[in-house]
Design an enzyme around this catalytic site. Structure first.
Site, PDB file in Angstrom:
ATOM      1  N   GLU A 441       0.818  -1.217   0.000  1.00 51.66           N
ATOM      2  CA  GLU A 441       0.000   0.000   0.000  1.00 51.66           C
ATOM      3  C   GLU A 441       0.849   1.264   0.000  1.00 51.66           C
ATOM      4  O   GLU A 441       0.338   2.363   0.152  1.00 51.66           O
ATOM      5  CB  GLU A 441      -1.003  -0.013   1.167  1.00 51.66           C
ATOM      6  CG  GLU A 441      -0.488  -0.491   2.484  1.00 51.66           C
ATOM      7  CD  GLU A 441      -1.592  -0.701   3.521  1.00 51.66           C
ATOM      8  OE1 GLU A 441      -2.754  -0.328   3.302  1.00 51.66           O
ATOM      9  OE2 GLU A 441      -1.261  -1.236   4.597  1.00 51.66           O
ATOM     10  N   ASP A 465      -4.990   2.803   0.620  1.00 52.34           N
ATOM     11  CA  ASP A 465      -3.769   3.557   0.914  1.00 52.34           C
ATOM     12  C   ASP A 465      -2.869   3.660  -0.308  1.00 52.34           C
ATOM     13  O   ASP A 465      -2.207   4.676  -0.502  1.00 52.34           O
ATOM     14  CB  ASP A 465      -3.008   2.916   2.086  1.00 52.34           C
ATOM     15  CG  ASP A 465      -3.588   3.354   3.417  1.00 52.34           C
ATOM     16  OD1 ASP A 465      -3.890   4.553   3.559  1.00 52.34           O
ATOM     17  OD2 ASP A 465      -3.766   2.506   4.310  1.00 52.34           O
TER      18      ASP A 465
HETATM   19  C1  PEP Z   1      -6.173  -0.315   2.345  1.00 54.44           C
HETATM   20  O1  PEP Z   1      -5.418   0.611   2.642  1.00 54.44           O
HETATM   21  O2  PEP Z   1      -6.613  -0.494   1.194  1.00 54.44           O
HETATM   22  C2  PEP Z   1      -6.628  -1.266   3.363  1.00 54.44           C
HETATM   23  C3  PEP Z   1      -7.314  -2.343   3.037  1.00 54.44           C
HETATM   24  O3  PEP Z   1      -6.330  -0.986   4.663  1.00 54.44           O
HETATM   25  P1  PEP Z   1      -7.128   0.109   5.529  1.00 54.44           P
HETATM   26  O4  PEP Z   1      -8.321   0.544   4.726  1.00 54.44           O
HETATM   27  O5  PEP Z   1      -7.495  -0.527   6.806  1.00 54.44           O
HETATM   28  O6  PEP Z   1      -6.083   1.177   5.680  1.00 54.44           O
HETATM   29 MG    MG Z   2      -4.348   0.578   4.548  1.00 54.82          MG
END
Ligand code: PEP
Ligand code: MG
Length: 588
Positions: A441, A465
């Site tokens: 990410e 992210d």
């Molecule tokens: C993301 O960043 O896509 C993810 C799945 O993690 P979170 O949304 O919890 O940051």
């Molecule tokens: Mg994330």
């Protein structure tokens, strides 16, 4: 923004954050506006007012303890930490002493004094440069509101509604509010702040609570009690709908609910293309209720268990036993399917009370996620031990979030080995060959995906992210929603690179960001060769439906065409057309 109450129809547009159409009455919640009168109490009145203050604080304490007990029975232990936070604020002696001082020196009533204290707290919090810490004023406001309500004889309850069929309008609604609210009578919500991928929106979808976010000024309008239709599909709030609009909304609602029922029939069918390509469709979860919903919607396991909810809204970290109980509860719900547990991922828009006290200029780029976990190795090992112990009962995978480079992965794996040694010494069973994956990410992880793939057992792309950091756009910023583009060529190229690196190294490539749950993107994700998609429960049958209609061959062609465009809008137009003409037809 201000508006007089009128019966004219008004339409407000925001961001569709959680699907569904609901009809009800609006209840505007504004914790910033506590309407109390301040008046003189005369030379001799201070003692009585201080007694009233003490009584209201004691009453609020009892009320919070009762609420905790009730929720313990209904929701379970692990999500009640926000109540502990409220109890701590209440126990802060400054709250009492400052308010008592206002009564004695200003010779004013307790309500007025409390409001002055709140004013001081607001000034203090407004001076905190870290926006996330500054937002904790919401907890102080909640507690003071409870005390005030007790003073005037109103029993404060979690966000609830006597009238039923209520749609909440507020500046902001926290994840804790959602957990605590009376979800029997509250059927939708609309807020001024937030984005589709903010954690409140993710939780709203988990609880199937239709919601619209980013409606500027909605909490300041005089709309309390107005009849409304909230459309979480198109992101609209219609106040005082006229007859035609109302009829149209009802029709859309019925259609949506019909499609929902039909989609549930797809849940038990295999997640397979007509030419036999299987993809694992799994669920993203934060709280145990969602595990059951994932199973009901046909998920084949959990691709992302966000453990941070267990750590939020509480003054101390949960100990190993508490974590073990929570993870095991989730594991039992999902068994015999695999459960992927992501280690603590806080910071950014997910704040830990009482733990992060560093003031950061830029929390999204700060001490968060795996960086924070690695900075407190004892706590991190505790979590790893709890996860490992859970793996003794069934298939469990570990996933490290926000890995930027190999050093972090190696340090995390070293701590995992230490956790294994601890468990061996303590005589606990665990899966010694537990799969250890990482989230992709951060753009640096994409660039070195080939290096990371040699040392990870699987990749899971966090597109929320990854898009945020690739395009340098805050995922929670309602003003950037239209520019937050999953189909941006940079994002598509990143996805392609991640799959290629994973497959070259012989490991699986998964996606667990919101992108995985949007059926529009399925042909590209299938065409790129992803092995697993993880999403919120209600998206699983939707994505499965498209998967069951789109051959792998066609998906590869569509993907190839998508890579020939230079901007996201062109890719999107093409994809929509391809979906309408070549994928959507056909029956299951
Ligand atoms: C993301 O960043 O896509 C993810 C799945 O993690 P979170 O949304 O919890 O940051
Ligand atoms: Mg994330």
């Amino acid at each position: 923004m201000d508006s007089a109450k009128s019966n004219d129809m008004q339409v407000y547009t925001g961001i569709a954050a959680s699907p569904g159409i609901v009809v009800g009455r609006l209840r505007v919640i504004d914790r910033r506006r506590i309407s109390v009168e301040e008046y003189d109490i005369g030379e001799t009145g201070a003692g009585a007012e201080i007694d009233r203050l003490k009584a209201a604080i004691a009453c609020t304490h009892d009320e919070l303890e009762r609420l905790k007990e009730q929720l313990q029975a209904s929701t379970g232990e692990e999500h009640l930490f926000f109540i502990d936070t409220h109890l701590l604020i209440l126990a802060d002696t400054r709250l009492f002493s400052e308010t008592a001082a206002h009564i004695e020196t200003g010779l004013i009533n307790a309500e007025g004094a409390l409001r002055r204290t709140l004013h001081k707290y607001r000034e203090f919090f407004a001076g905190i440069s870290d926006p996330y810490l500054a937002e904790r004023i919401i907890d102080v406001e909640t507690v003071i509101e409870k005390i005030l309500n007790n003073m005037v004889g109103k029993v404060h309850a979690p966000i609830s509604s006597e009238m039923g069929q209520t749609i909440i309008a507020a500046h902001d609604i926290t994840p804790a509010d959602i957990l605590q609210m009376d979800r029997g009578s509250i059927i939708g919500m609309v807020t001024e702040v937030g984005g589709r991928t903010s954690h409140t929106s993710i939780l709203a979808r988990a609880f199937e609570l239709p919601s619209v976010v980013g409606v500027d000024g909605i909490a300041d309008l005089l709309l309390d009690g107005a009849p409304v239709v909230l459309d979480g599909l198109s992101g609209r709030l219609v106040v005082n709908p006229d007859r035609d609009t109302f009829r149209d909304c009802l029709w859309r609602k019925q259609q949506y609910e019909y499609v929902e029922r039909e989609l549930l029939k797809i849940a038990p069918l295999p997640a397979e293309t007509p030419d036999g390509q299987r993809i694992l469709l799994k669920g993203n979860v934060e709280v145990p209720e969602e595990g059951m919903s994932v199973m009901r919607h046909g998920g084949e396991g959990i691709g992302l268990y966000r453990t941070e909810m267990l750590f939020m809204n509480r003054p101390e970290m949960p100990d190993e036993e508490e974590q073990y109980r929570a993870y095991s509860a989730m594991q039992r719900v999902v068994a015999p399917h695999p459960l992927t547990i992501r280690t603590l991922d806080v910071g950014g828009d997910k704040l830990l009370d009482g733990m992060i006290r560093v003031s950061e200029q830029n929390p999204a780029l700060g001490m968060r996620s795996i960086r924070l976990a690695l900075s407190m190795p004892d706590e991190f090992r505790k979590q790893l031990r709890a996860i490992l112990r859970t793996s003794a009962a069934g298939p469990v995978r570990i996933m490290f979030p926000m890995i930027a480079g190999l050093e972090e992965l190696r340090r995390a794996k070293a701590l995992l080995r230490e956790a294994m040694t601890d468990l061996d010494a303590a005589g606990h069973a665990f899966d010694r060959s537990i799969a250890v994956g990482i989230m992709i990410e951060i753009p640096s992880a994409v660039v070195i995906a080939d290096l990371l793939a040699r040392e990870a057992d699987f990749f899971s792309v966090g597109t929320n992210d990854l898009i945020q950091y690739s395009l340098a756009m805050d995922r929670s910023n309602e003003h950037l929603a239209a520019m937050f583009q999953p189909l941006h060529p940079a994002v598509l190229r990143s996805l392609r690179r991640v799959v290629e690196a994973a497959h070259e190294a012989g490991i699986d490539a998964c996606i667990c960001g919101e992108m995985a749950g949007d059926p529009l993107y399925l042909p590209i994700l299938l065409g790129l060769g992803f092995d697993e998609l993880s999403m919120n429960a209600s998206s699983i049958p939707r994505v499965k439906q498209v998967l069951r209609r789109c051959t792998r061959e066609r998906a590869v062609e569509i993907t190839k065409a998508c890579f020939s465009f230079t901007v996201a809008a062109e890719v999107e137009a093409y994809l929509k057309d391809a979906m309408a003409n070549h994928v959507a037809e056909g029956a299951d």
